[in-house]
Design a protein around this motif. Structure first.
Motif, short mmCIF file in Angstrom:
data_model
loop_
_atom_site.label_atom_id
_atom_site.label_comp_id
_atom_site.label_asym_id
_atom_site.label_seq_id
_atom_site.Cartn_x
_atom_site.Cartn_y
_atom_site.Cartn_z
N ALA A 273 0.97 -1.20 0.03
CA ALA A 273 0.14 -0.10 0.10
C ALA A 273 0.90 1.15 -0.08
O ALA A 273 2.01 1.03 0.19
CB ALA A 273 -0.93 -0.08 1.23
N ASN A 274 0.12 2.28 -0.34
CA ASN A 274 0.91 3.67 0.06
C ASN A 274 1.29 3.80 1.30
O ASN A 274 0.52 3.45 2.38
CB ASN A 274 0.02 4.85 -0.65
N ALA A 275 2.41 4.41 1.67
CA ALA A 275 3.03 4.69 2.98
C ALA A 275 2.00 5.83 3.41
O ALA A 275 1.55 6.70 2.80
CB ALA A 275 4.43 5.09 3.02
N GLU B 269 7.43 -5.79 8.04
CA GLU B 269 8.19 -5.22 9.27
C GLU B 269 7.32 -4.09 9.65
O GLU B 269 6.53 -3.49 8.96
CB GLU B 269 9.54 -4.62 8.66
N THR B 270 7.66 -3.54 10.82
CA THR B 270 7.26 -2.38 11.57
C THR B 270 7.69 -1.33 11.31
O THR B 270 9.08 -1.18 11.46
CB THR B 270 6.85 -2.62 13.03
N VAL C 96 9.86 4.69 2.63
CA VAL C 96 9.71 3.06 2.88
C VAL C 96 9.08 2.26 1.78
O VAL C 96 8.39 2.85 0.94
CB VAL C 96 8.50 3.09 4.19
N LEU C 97 9.70 1.28 1.88
CA LEU C 97 9.30 0.29 0.31
C LEU C 97 7.63 -0.12 0.65
O LEU C 97 7.53 -0.71 1.98
CB LEU C 97 10.24 -0.97 0.19
#
Lengths: 418, 409
Positions: free
Chosen positions: A295-297, A325-326, A310-311
């Motif tokens: 999803a979009n960050a 990952e968090t 963030v990927l």
């Protein structure tokens, strides 16, 4: 019937009438009883077996209201209420407005013939009546009507089913009292909204109050549109709920999404997946902790509005072993946290070609936020939602649209744990 | 809107705008072509193509099918009658509105035109108002049919995909084979939603303790809305723990889980049971499910008890455990309401009708020395549909469980 009339009827051979048309209700209106009989005999011979008659305009209207005929054959020249008046009244009434009316007339003048159509005739047939032509025209109109009624009935049935289904989906979203409860416990105002591009959509959002003022949020966008996307969304919702219920407090968003993905992937058919963001907002430190599945960050707007680097990660449902990952993002005091599905970027960037849209998506959204910000630099979620609503009225949605925002109060403490 | 049947408001948004409609005018007389084209253009129809003879007309129609054809009859080469007849032979042009426009006015010409499939017939010299009115009526009908058909095509395609999804939720052939090998229980199934999607759902799994779990659910209503619930429950039951529970206990837990999910007014009936290959017993509980029917070569036909509150109404419900013996070679029939609430031969079939049928069929098969659950289920379905293959008003699901004879312990 006259001898000539009887001769005409017996002389005519008609092609076989499809069974589906034979039971059509036909109303024959003519003040002349020979004509009524002749027309009735012709239609009867052709195979029509539900014939009714009216000898005057008034009787015609009464019969039409009572019988709801599939077709009316109407004489124009009648004493008392003439055919023209009958036609006008038929077209004005509610129930019978679209019944096919085949007017029979001896009039040849172009103005008169044009007027008959203007008054609402579906077809015009000349007197003296040509048997083959009469039956052919009647069959053509009845065939059309049958097809249209059939298609309409299908549409009505499906629209009802889809409407009921839609209300089931609306109930999957957090009710007002849950949103109010979260606002109260966390001190932050929460807004969320989802809009399907068709009758049913594949977008979902959710909010769940947790302990100590924290709350969980998610936005999910199932690939595709319509009924199948909605069914996958329903599956996702069920899995999210099940996993949430069995996850102990303190489960991180990454761990949560990893668990959801494992169960979700096992349910799906090939090609189905969803892009999801799931996270927890902690009002004590002002951070939104989240995991991304394609999803979009999330975006924030405020003193230090930022787009995190963030990927997106693997979409949910594709590979059961994926681990998520968090990450975390700081929401500035007085600032706004925004989660959204792709359709928002599309809405803002619509003239640009597809390839460019996603690159500039975040920039466009930040510009939008800036454009609705108050003089003090804060964005009110309500204002943002209203602006997006305005943009929506000018455009058709190509995909389901979901927006969730959280307003952090201006007087909140900043920074990490003491 | 002149000369046209009034359209109800609901279709206003369907795009009944036909000013983009493509009209083809065919006439060997150039003056006629000019006149007709001018008339059409003046009325707002801008997309007009013309042809001066039949060959040209057929060529152009093939290349780009028009929305309406105005066709002269008397032309050199193929006549308008021939062109019309040819077009009607091609399924692509079966519903193309073809209006003959001609000076011929004898009754036999008109009759001939309609007999070769003309939609309408207008006589030259043309009455402008009449021509336009007729063209408009045909175009409106076509536009309406096209829009409604498009809706139908799109929606039925989506529903077909949804139906495939629904069928894939049911146990596969492979899973049934595993069940037969591990637990000695063969399962044959028939799944017939009454419309595109159904509210029935069934499942089975071999458990670690050697037992076989089987269940059949029927959500209230039918169609899309009942089907939604099947997707939810399937997702829920995927990782559900059925081990070490009694049927009544499992049902009670399921009921508690479903209550918050189902909107008020919706419920589900269910039969859930465990088959124990060691003891040969089928222990089950019923939430208003149908009565299971057990029978076999050494087993008197038995209808098991089935009373119980449907799922999803109130939480904390206690169900009752029951047990049926299944000696080797015997069968158990589980089925949804449709198998007993359908009218067969004019009367409601009921449990009696189904029981009689089942006994009769099993005797017939035994006499032939065969045991064919698939055939039984096919015949059951046919019986319910009746001699005229009437559609059923409720979803039909039927399971035939057979305890296999040769099971190695």
């Amino acid at each position: 019937m006259t001898l000539a009339g009887a001769a005409a009827v017996s002389a005519t051979e008609f092609a076989a009438l499809p069974d589906a048309l034979k039971g059509s209700t036909i109303l024959v209106v003519d003040d002349n009883s020979f004509n009524r009989t002749m027309i009735g005999a012709l239609l009867g011979k052709a195979g029509f077996n539900r014939l009714h008659y009216a000898a005057s305009g008034i009787e015609a209207l009464q019969q039409a209201a009572h019988l709801r005929p599939d077709l009316i054959i109407l004489d124009i020249m009648m004493p008392g209420m003439d055919g023209t008046e009958v036609l006008r009244r038929l077209r004005a009434e509610g129930e019978e407005r679209d019944v096919p009316v085949l007017v029979q007339t001896g009039l040849t003048g172009s103005r008169e013939r044009g007027e008959i159509f203007e008054n609402g005739a579906t077809d015009l047939i000349n007197k003296p009546i040509n048997p083959q032509e009469l039956v052919s025209r009647v069959a053509i109109h009845l065939q059309n009507r049958l097809l249209i009624n059939d298609l309409r009935a299908y549409r009505q049935r499906l629209e009802t089913e889809l409407m009921l289904a839609r209300s089931v989906f609306e109930h999957l979203m957090p009710p007002e009292r849950v949103i109010a409860g979260i606002t109260e416990a966390s001190g932050c105002r929460l807004f969320g909204r989802t809009e399907a591009s068709q009758d049913l959509g594949g977008d979902l959002w959710g909010a769940l109050p947790l302990e100590e003022g924290k709350f969980a949020l998610f936005v999910a966008d199932v690939a595709g549109r319509g009924i199948t996307a909605a069914l996958v969304a329903l599956r996702l919702h069920t899995v999210l709920r099940t996993v949430a219920m069995r996850s102990p407090p303190g489960t991180s968003p990454g761990e949560f999404l990893t668990g959801v993905n494992a169960d979700f992937a096992a349910l799906l058919d090939p090609g189905q997946y969803a892009t999801v963001i799931a996270g927890i907002y902690d009002p004590r430190d002002g951070f939104f902790y989240y995991a991304l599945a394609g999803a979009n960050a999330p975006l924030t707007y405020g003193d230090a509005g930022s787009t995190p680097d963030v990927l997106p990660g693997m979409a949910l449902g594709l590979a059961p072993e994926t681990r998520y990952e968090t990450h975390r993002i700081a929401v500035p005091p007085g600032g706004l946290l925004l989660l959204y599905s792709n359709a928002l970027a599309d809405l803002l960037a619509s003239p640009a070609p597809e390839a460019e849209r996603h690159e500039n998506g975040e920039r466009d959204i930040l510009n939008l936020l800036a454009s609705v910000a108050e003089p003090d630099g804060h964005v009110r979620a309500a204002t943002l939602m209203e602006r997006i609503g305005q943009l929506r009225t000018h455009q058709r949605l190509e995909d389901d649209l979901t927006i969730v925002c959280v307003e952090r109060p201006a007087d909140a403490q900043t920074g990490g744990p003491a | 809107m002149t000369g046209a049947p009034a359209m109800p408001q609901e279709e206003g948004g369907l795009g009944l705008n036909y000013s983009n409609a493509r009209i083809m005018v065919v006439d060997d007389n150039q003056l006629n072509i000019t006149l007709i084209s001018a008339l059409l253009r003046k009325s707002g129809l801008r997309n007009i193509e013309t042809a001066a003879n039949s060959e040209e007309a057929l060529h152009r129609i093939e290349a780009a099918p028009p929305d309406l054809l105005l066709l002269d009859i008397m032309m050199p080469g193929l006549s308008g009658f021939d062109v019309c007849a040819l077009l009607r032979k091609d399924p692509r042009f079966a519903t193309l509105p073809i209006i003959m426009q001609t000076a011929l006015n004898r009754p036999e010409d008109r009759a001939h035109a309609f007999s070769v499939g003309a939609t309408d017939y207008i006589v030259k010299p043309l009455n402008p108002a009449e021509l336009l009115a007729r063209v408009r009526i045909h175009l409106e009908n076509q536009a309406l049919i096209r829009d409604l058909s498009l809706y139908r095509r799109r929606t039925s395609r989506e529903l077909e995909m949804a139906r495939s999804m629904q069928i894939r939720m049911l146990p596969s052939l492979g899973e049934r084979q595993v069940m037969a090998e591990r637990c000695g229980l063969s399962v044959s199934a028939r799944f017939e939603p009454s419309s595109e999607l159904g509210g029935d759902f069934w499942g089975m799994q071999p458990l670690d303790d050697g037992r076989a779990l089987v269940y059949l659910m029927d959500f209230s209503g039918h169609g899309l809305n009942a089907a939604l619930n099947t997707f939810r429950v399937h997702a829920m039951l995927r990782n559900w723990d059925f081990q070490g529970k009694t049927p009544a206990g499992a049902l009670s837990e399921l009921n508690d889980a479903l209550c918050p999910l189902l909107p008020s007014g919706q419920f589900a009936t269910m039969l859930l049971g465990y088959f124990d290959p060691e003891s040969g017993g089928f222990s089950y509980a019923s939430a208003a499910g149908t009565a299971p029917i057990a029978l076999g070569p050494t087993l008197k036909p038995t209808c098991g008890p089935n009373a119980g509150l449907p799922l999803g109404i109130v939480p904390n419900v206690t169900y009752d455990d029951h047990r049926l013996e299944l000696p080797p070679g015997s069968c158990l029939l589980l089925y949804s309401d449709a198998a007993i609430e359908t009218e067969v031969d004019g009367t409601l079939w009921g449990e009696e009708g189904l029981l009689d049928f089942t006994i009769g069929e099993c005797e017939r098969q035994m006499a032939l020395g065969s045991h064919d659950p698939e055939e039984f289920l096919t015949r059951l379905s046919r019986r319910l549909h009746g001699p005229r293959a009437q559609p059923l008003t409720d979803d039909l699901t039927a399971l035939m469980l057979t305890r296999n004879i040769d099971v190695a312990h």
